[in-house]
Write a protein that holds these residues in place. Structure first.
Motif, PDB file in Angstrom:
ATOM      1  N   TRP A   1      -8.112  39.513  -5.311  1.00 33.25           N
ATOM      2  CA  TRP A   1      -7.719  38.106  -5.207  1.00 33.25           C
ATOM      3  C   TRP A   1      -8.875  37.183  -5.564  1.00 33.25           C
ATOM      4  O   TRP A   1      -8.687  36.188  -6.267  1.00 33.25           O
ATOM      5  N   ALA A   2     -10.059  37.498  -5.096  1.00 28.51           N
ATOM      6  CA  ALA A   2     -11.226  36.683  -5.437  1.00 28.51           C
ATOM      7  C   ALA A   2     -11.490  36.730  -6.939  1.00 28.51           C
ATOM      8  O   ALA A   2     -11.845  35.724  -7.552  1.00 28.51           O
ATOM      9  N   GLU A   3     -11.296  37.901  -7.518  1.00 26.02           N
ATOM     10  CA  GLU A   3     -11.502  38.048  -8.954  1.00 26.02           C
ATOM     11  C   GLU A   3     -10.451  37.268  -9.735  1.00 26.02           C
ATOM     12  O   GLU A   3     -10.757  36.585 -10.704  1.00 26.02           O
ATOM     13  N   LEU A   4      -9.212  37.336  -9.295  1.00 27.53           N
ATOM     14  CA  LEU A   4      -8.125  36.661 -10.003  1.00 27.53           C
ATOM     15  C   LEU A   4      -8.256  35.148  -9.937  1.00 27.53           C
ATOM     16  O   LEU A   4      -8.097  34.448 -10.925  1.00 27.53           O
ATOM     17  N   PHE A   5      -8.585  34.637  -8.748  1.00 26.56           N
ATOM     18  CA  PHE A   5      -8.646  33.175  -8.562  1.00 26.56           C
ATOM     19  C   PHE A   5     -10.064  32.633  -8.672  1.00 26.56           C
ATOM     20  O   PHE A   5     -10.279  31.452  -8.478  1.00 26.56           O
TER      21      PHE A   5
ATOM     22  N   LYS B   1      -1.206  30.842 -10.950  1.00 33.47           N
ATOM     23  CA  LYS B   1      -2.637  30.769 -10.636  1.00 33.47           C
ATOM     24  C   LYS B   1      -3.122  29.330 -10.474  1.00 33.47           C
ATOM     25  O   LYS B   1      -3.780  28.991  -9.489  1.00 33.47           O
ATOM     26  N   THR B   2      -2.785  28.475 -11.413  1.00 36.49           N
ATOM     27  CA  THR B   2      -3.294  27.093 -11.357  1.00 36.49           C
ATOM     28  C   THR B   2      -2.712  26.334 -10.171  1.00 36.49           C
ATOM     29  O   THR B   2      -3.434  25.596  -9.499  1.00 36.49           O
ATOM     30  N   ALA B   3      -1.442  26.519  -9.897  1.00 31.89           N
ATOM     31  CA  ALA B   3      -0.822  25.817  -8.767  1.00 31.89           C
ATOM     32  C   ALA B   3      -1.418  26.282  -7.439  1.00 31.89           C
ATOM     33  O   ALA B   3      -1.636  25.477  -6.530  1.00 31.89           O
ATOM     34  N   ILE B   4      -1.721  27.549  -7.330  1.00 33.05           N
ATOM     35  CA  ILE B   4      -2.311  28.084  -6.100  1.00 33.05           C
ATOM     36  C   ILE B   4      -3.723  27.547  -5.917  1.00 33.05           C
ATOM     37  O   ILE B   4      -4.119  27.184  -4.810  1.00 33.05           O
ATOM     38  N   ARG B   5      -4.481  27.444  -6.996  1.00 30.58           N
ATOM     39  CA  ARG B   5      -5.857  26.933  -6.896  1.00 30.58           C
ATOM     40  C   ARG B   5      -5.882  25.455  -6.544  1.00 30.58           C
ATOM     41  O   ARG B   5      -6.807  24.998  -5.880  1.00 30.58           O
ATOM     42  N   LYS B   6      -4.880  24.686  -6.958  1.00 24.41           N
ATOM     43  CA  LYS B   6      -4.855  23.255  -6.675  1.00 24.41           C
ATOM     44  C   LYS B   6      -4.469  22.954  -5.231  1.00 24.41           C
ATOM     45  O   LYS B   6      -4.917  21.969  -4.659  1.00 24.41           O
ATOM     46  N   ASN B   7      -3.633  23.775  -4.645  1.00 30.87           N
ATOM     47  CA  ASN B   7      -3.128  23.526  -3.294  1.00 30.87           C
ATOM     48  C   ASN B   7      -4.045  24.189  -2.261  1.00 30.87           C
ATOM     49  O   ASN B   7      -4.175  25.410  -2.243  1.00 30.87           O
ATOM     50  N   PRO B   8      -4.662  23.410  -1.348  1.00 31.70           N
ATOM     51  CA  PRO B   8      -5.582  23.991  -0.357  1.00 31.70           C
ATOM     52  C   PRO B   8      -4.906  24.994   0.581  1.00 31.70           C
ATOM     53  O   PRO B   8      -5.513  25.994   0.971  1.00 31.70           O
TER      54      PRO B   8
ATOM     55  N   SER C   1      -2.392  26.966  -0.126  1.00 32.64           N
ATOM     56  CA  SER C   1      -2.200  28.216  -0.884  1.00 32.64           C
ATOM     57  C   SER C   1      -3.514  28.970  -1.023  1.00 32.64           C
ATOM     58  O   SER C   1      -3.554  30.188  -0.888  1.00 32.64           O
ATOM     59  N   THR C   2      -4.587  28.230  -1.268  1.00 32.52           N
ATOM     60  CA  THR C   2      -5.895  28.870  -1.381  1.00 32.52           C
ATOM     61  C   THR C   2      -6.274  29.547  -0.073  1.00 32.52           C
ATOM     62  O   THR C   2      -6.803  30.657  -0.060  1.00 32.52           O
ATOM     63  N   ARG C   3      -5.981  28.905   1.035  1.00 33.09           N
ATOM     64  CA  ARG C   3      -6.258  29.485   2.346  1.00 33.09           C
ATOM     65  C   ARG C   3      -5.476  30.783   2.537  1.00 33.09           C
ATOM     66  O   ARG C   3      -6.005  31.774   3.052  1.00 33.09           O
ATOM     67  N   CYS C   4      -4.223  30.799   2.125  1.00 36.07           N
ATOM     68  CA  CYS C   4      -3.409  32.023   2.218  1.00 36.07           C
ATOM     69  C   CYS C   4      -3.991  33.134   1.356  1.00 36.07           C
ATOM     70  O   CYS C   4      -4.009  34.302   1.761  1.00 36.07           O
ATOM     71  N   VAL C   5      -4.460  32.784   0.171  1.00 30.43           N
ATOM     72  CA  VAL C   5      -5.064  33.782  -0.714  1.00 30.43           C
ATOM     73  C   VAL C   5      -6.326  34.350  -0.073  1.00 30.43           C
ATOM     74  O   VAL C   5      -6.583  35.552  -0.138  1.00 30.43           O
ATOM     75  N   LEU C   6      -7.103  33.497   0.571  1.00 30.18           N
ATOM     76  CA  LEU C   6      -8.306  33.970   1.242  1.00 30.18           C
ATOM     77  C   LEU C   6      -7.960  34.930   2.377  1.00 30.18           C
ATOM     78  O   LEU C   6      -8.664  35.913   2.608  1.00 30.18           O
ATOM     79  N   LYS C   7      -6.873  34.666   3.072  1.00 29.62           N
ATOM     80  CA  LYS C   7      -6.427  35.587   4.123  1.00 29.62           C
ATOM     81  C   LYS C   7      -6.024  36.930   3.521  1.00 29.62           C
ATOM     82  O   LYS C   7      -6.315  37.984   4.075  1.00 29.62           O
TER      83      LYS C   7
END
Length: 91
Positions: free
Chosen positions: A82-86, A57-64, A66-72
């Motif tokens: 995903w929005a709830e988790l991150f 979770k923390t590594a994904i939030r730090k990397n832009p 990865s965050t973009r992929c999560v948003l997709k």
């Protein structure tokens, strides 16, 4: 004038109908099995992906990127998991 089919013709037509019904039933069974297998695989994939997301979770939030992929993923999913988790803002 053409002769009508006899007993042999009627028996052949009946056998063809029975065979057609058997193939239809077999096709429905195969389709049902494949659907069940796909649902099982999708559930496994989802649980593994959720586990990965929680673990990193923390590594994904730090990397832009990865965050973009999560948003997709969030846009592609039906739930706000995903929005709830991150804790990413709602759209």
């Amino acid at each position: 004038m053409r002769r009508r089919p006899g007993i042999g013709g009627l028996q052949t037509a009946a056998a063809a109908r029975v065979l057609k019904d058997q193939y239809r039933i077999l096709g429905e069974n195969v389709a049902r099995l494949k659907t069940d297998l796909m649902k099982e695989q999708l559930a496994t994939f989802r649980s593994q992906l959720e586990e990965f997301a929680r673990k990193h979770k923390t590594a994904i939030r730090k990397n832009p990127n990865s965050t973009r992929c999560v948003l997709k993923l969030e846009l592609a999913s039906n739930t706000g998991f995903w929005a709830e988790l991150f804790q990413i803002g709602d759209w």
